[in-house]
Design a protein around this motif. Structure first.
Motif, mmCIF file in Angstrom:
data_model
loop_
_atom_site.group_PDB
_atom_site.id
_atom_site.type_symbol
_atom_site.label_atom_id
_atom_site.label_comp_id
_atom_site.label_asym_id
_atom_site.label_seq_id
_atom_site.Cartn_x
_atom_site.Cartn_y
_atom_site.Cartn_z
ATOM 1 N N VAL A 179 35.376 47.811 42.528
ATOM 2 C CA VAL A 179 35.005 46.698 42.513
ATOM 3 C C VAL A 179 35.881 45.574 41.663
ATOM 4 C CG1 VAL A 179 32.740 45.617 41.118
ATOM 5 C CG2 VAL A 179 32.811 47.848 42.116
ATOM 6 N N GLU A 180 36.584 46.022 40.816
ATOM 7 C CA GLU A 180 37.457 45.174 40.245
ATOM 8 C C GLU A 180 38.360 44.550 41.085
ATOM 9 O OE1 GLU A 180 37.351 46.342 35.510
ATOM 10 O OE2 GLU A 180 38.723 47.340 36.726
ATOM 11 N N LYS A 181 38.997 45.399 42.118
ATOM 12 C CA LYS A 181 39.893 44.945 43.214
ATOM 13 C C LYS A 181 39.192 43.989 43.794
ATOM 14 C CE LYS A 181 42.095 48.679 44.146
ATOM 15 N NZ LYS A 181 42.009 50.103 44.668
ATOM 16 N N LYS A 182 37.973 43.827 44.210
ATOM 17 C CA LYS A 182 37.463 43.024 45.246
ATOM 18 C C LYS A 182 37.351 41.667 44.617
ATOM 19 C CE LYS A 182 35.751 44.670 49.125
ATOM 20 N NZ LYS A 182 36.588 44.402 50.143
ATOM 21 N N PHE A 183 37.286 41.657 43.226
ATOM 22 C CA PHE A 183 37.225 40.504 42.200
ATOM 23 C C PHE A 183 38.509 40.036 42.054
ATOM 24 C CE2 PHE A 183 32.645 41.760 42.178
ATOM 25 C CZ PHE A 183 31.928 40.788 42.749
ATOM 26 N N LYS A 184 39.533 40.658 42.508
ATOM 27 C CA LYS A 184 41.047 40.283 42.124
ATOM 28 C C LYS A 184 41.077 40.310 40.638
ATOM 29 C CE LYS A 184 42.004 38.437 46.443
ATOM 30 N NZ LYS A 184 41.917 39.626 46.924
ATOM 31 N N ARG A 185 40.496 41.393 39.806
ATOM 32 C CA ARG A 185 40.848 41.533 38.331
ATOM 33 C C ARG A 185 42.063 42.325 38.080
ATOM 34 N NH1 ARG A 185 37.252 40.524 34.283
ATOM 35 N NH2 ARG A 185 35.552 39.251 35.141
ATOM 36 N N THR A 186 42.113 43.260 39.357
ATOM 37 C CA THR A 186 43.443 44.164 39.131
ATOM 38 C C THR A 186 44.458 43.950 40.020
ATOM 39 O OG1 THR A 186 42.333 45.807 40.447
ATOM 40 C CG2 THR A 186 42.370 46.030 38.040
#
Ligand code: ADP
Ligand code: MG
Length: 599
Positions: A592-599
């Protein structure tokens, strides 16, 4: 006149080579094994045209002196054993001294090598070897280690060449063998090039899982869970994919016995047995499994290419493997859907964000003798078995016990599209297909209960018309239905009257159920009787489960969702529904975080 002739040496060598080398990947295997035996920590594999044109392996291992470099092509030339007795203790890959002799009998080879101990500015040697003799020997500047180039494979054995498969197939086989070495030697830096393109760069990896992330598509590596068993004489470890992942082929399954990649049909079957009722039919997991066993209990020389092994006690190994896989999958799922959640927790408070206030609901006990089965089209969800079996005083947050027994909570987020229950659990979002999950719960429940089931006389017998063939089919199985508590009579060859049904069928459209059962009977009539009985049993139970389970579109309350999740946690084979669809799907928070470019 004498008919017996002695074959010329080069012809005999070519024939012998056929035992070891049938395709380019076999050359890759032999040469990489030599590099590993030479203690290399970096091995680069260069392939042109799926290995039909060139196979080149460059390593940083021990290298060879000029003298050894010429010797190594001779049959039975080996530095690894000197007599038969040593075979038992050999730990290296090669030991018969036949690989280089075989490879060079069916190709043109250039070997450039310099021993590890040689001074940096010393020259190495380049040997060109073909047609069973050294064609050229020159001194060359080169790094320590060995660079061996195999060109024009099978140029002198046209029959073998003809049997080579398409480039894609041969290339696949090469990739497989290199991947296998990557797994068995995670401390080695492997590179694989095809037609000048770098296809794999796998620096030393700390764990087998890290290796999987390098070797396979990222999403496969992420689906792996550790497998571990150290008891008795068999040690098993490695990684297997969890129940939400599958492939349509076995390409992601690797077995290693005493760190040697092997093919063994029985092991393959054992892994699939471990996944019974976890994966739909004809789907396969990803797995990297290492089995360590006393080498006395093993024969690796069954096959000239040492690709197969024979166990002294194959059944013991298979049983251990099946058990280990089942246990690992069970434990894993219990971390997604808590099995012990209710018992583990008695003093929980209601979370702030639950969607509705918690209202304990009394359980409506089924009264078998009062059951009336006529109104079967619409049944409220509670009547289909989702209601708690006793009054529940549970809040919406449920802690669950994970493998390492630290307590984690999961939280029902709510119902999505009136079809999926969404949970937050640890670092994952979990989706549960309400119909698929309930269907599995009911199926397992029915399968257990049917044996002791008695029919309850219906207040209003249900009657309907069927085709004569259908009725005939049903009559052949009348005793079977009676054992299930379903009593019916036939009138006028095409009329069925259902007089009794077990209480658990409350809410099930009986006409549809009987019609479909009749179709099934007609279709499987020719089947051998005991198999037929088993099949019809499974079929009816599956049908009943499907028909009486909550449907996609049914609105569920928090309490009902909670009950369903709790029940699912206690249900065997909970990963898939009876039709082979998954019941649960979890998405890691990191995705999920990758989708939101948080990681
Ligand atoms: P085996 O591996 O069974 O001994 P091979 O024909 O594969 O037989 O190799 C013959 C010998 O050549 C090996 O025993 C080893 O001494 C030497 N050799 C082959 N490849 C290499 C290499 N990459 N680095 C160092 N020595 C090698
Ligand atoms: Mg060898």
């Amino acid at each position: 006149m004498a008919k017996i002739k002695i074959l010329p040496r080069n012809e005999a060598l070519k024939i012998a080579a056929g035992e070891v080398i049938e395709r380019p990947s076999h050359v890759v295997k032999e040469l990489v094994e030599n590099s590993l035996d030479a203690g290399s920590t970096s091995i680069s594999v260069y392939i042109q045209k799926a290995g039909k044109e060139l196979i080149r392996i460059v390593d940083n291992g021990s290298g060879m002196t000029g003298e050894d470099a010429k010797m190594c092509f001779l049959p039975h030339a080996t530095s690894k054993i000197s007599c038969m007795d040593e075979l038992e203790h050999v730990t290296s890959y090669g030991f018969r001294g036949e690989a280089l002799a075989s490879v060079s009998a069916v190709s043109n080879v250039v070997l450039i090598t310099k021993p590890k101990e040689a001074p940096v500015d010393a020259l190495g040697v380049s040997i060109t070897y073909s047609q069973d003799c050294v064609q050229q020997e020159i001194a060359v500047a080169c790094p320590c280690g060995t660079d061996i180039q195999v060109r024009d494979l099978f140029f002198n054995t046209p029959v073998r060449k003809k049997f080579l498969k398409q480039d894609d197939t041969e290339w696949n086989a090469i990739q497989n063998i290199v991947y296998a070495f990557c797994f068995s030697h995670s401390h080695v830096h492997f590179k694989l090039y095809h037609d000048d393109r770098l296809m794999l760069n796998a620096p030393p990896a700390a764990t087998c899982k890290d290796r999987a992330l390098q070797v396979w598509e990222h999403n496969i590596g992420q689906q792996l869970i550790p497998l571990c068993k150290h008891e008795g004489t068999i040690h098993i470890n490695g990684y297997i994919s969890h129940h939400n992942f599958w492939r349509y082929g076995r390409q992601n399954i690797y077995f290693f016995v005493n760190n040697r990649w092997v093919k063994n049909n029985e092991l393959s079957k054992a892994i699939m047995k471990g996944y019974t009722n976890v994966l739909p039919p004809d789907r396969f997991p990803a797995a990297v499994i290492f089995i360590s066993i006393d080498s006395q209990l093993l024969d690796i020389n069954v096959h000239p290419k040492k690709e197969e092994v024979r166990f002294a006690k194959p059944l013991v190994v298979q049983t251990e493997l099946v058990g280990c896989i089942k246990k690992t999958l069970e434990e894993r799922t219990n971390t997604v859907i808590g099995e012990k959640n209710v018992e583990q927790n008695s003093a929980l408070t209601l979370p702030q964000n639950s969607f509705e206030p918690y209202v304990p609901q009394p359980y409506k006990m089924l009264q078998p003798d009062m059951i009336k089965l006529e109104n079967t089209r619409f049944m409220p969800v509670f009547d289909r078995g989702i209601m708690p079996e006793k009054t529940v005083e549970k809040p919406m947050v449920m802690p669950i016990v994970t493998q390492d027994s630290d307590t984690q909570e999961f939280k029902i987020i709510g119902q999505l599209f009136n079809t999926y229950i969404v949970l937050e659990r640890g670092d994952s979002v979990v989706f549960i297909d309400q119909h698929a999950a309930h269907e599995r719960i009911l199926y397992e429940r029915y399968t257990k209960k049917f044996e002791i089931q008695h029919g309850t006389t219906l207040l209003f017998p249900e009657s309907f018309t069927l085709s004569q063939i259908a009725v005939k089919g049903l009559m052949t199985c009348k005793d079977f239905f009676e054992r299930q508590g379903i009593l019916f009579d036939v009138f006028a060859d095409d009329q069925i009257v259902i007089r009794a049904a077990p209480p658990m069928l409350k809410g099930t459209p009986l006409k549809e159920l009987i019609e479909q059962a009749a179709d099934f009977i007609i279709e499987h009539e020719q089947m051998e009787r005991s198999l037929f009985d088993k099949k019809i049993n499974e079929h009816i139970h599956a049908q009943i489960a499907c028909k009486s389970a909550v449907k996609a579109g049914d609105v569920l309350t928090m309490v009902q969702m909670h009950q369903l999740i709790t029940d699912l946690g206690k249900t065997p084979n909970r990963f898939i529904c009876v039709h082979g669809r998954p019941t649960t799907w979890s998405i890691p928070k990191s995705d999920v975080e990758k989708k939101f470019k948080r990681t």
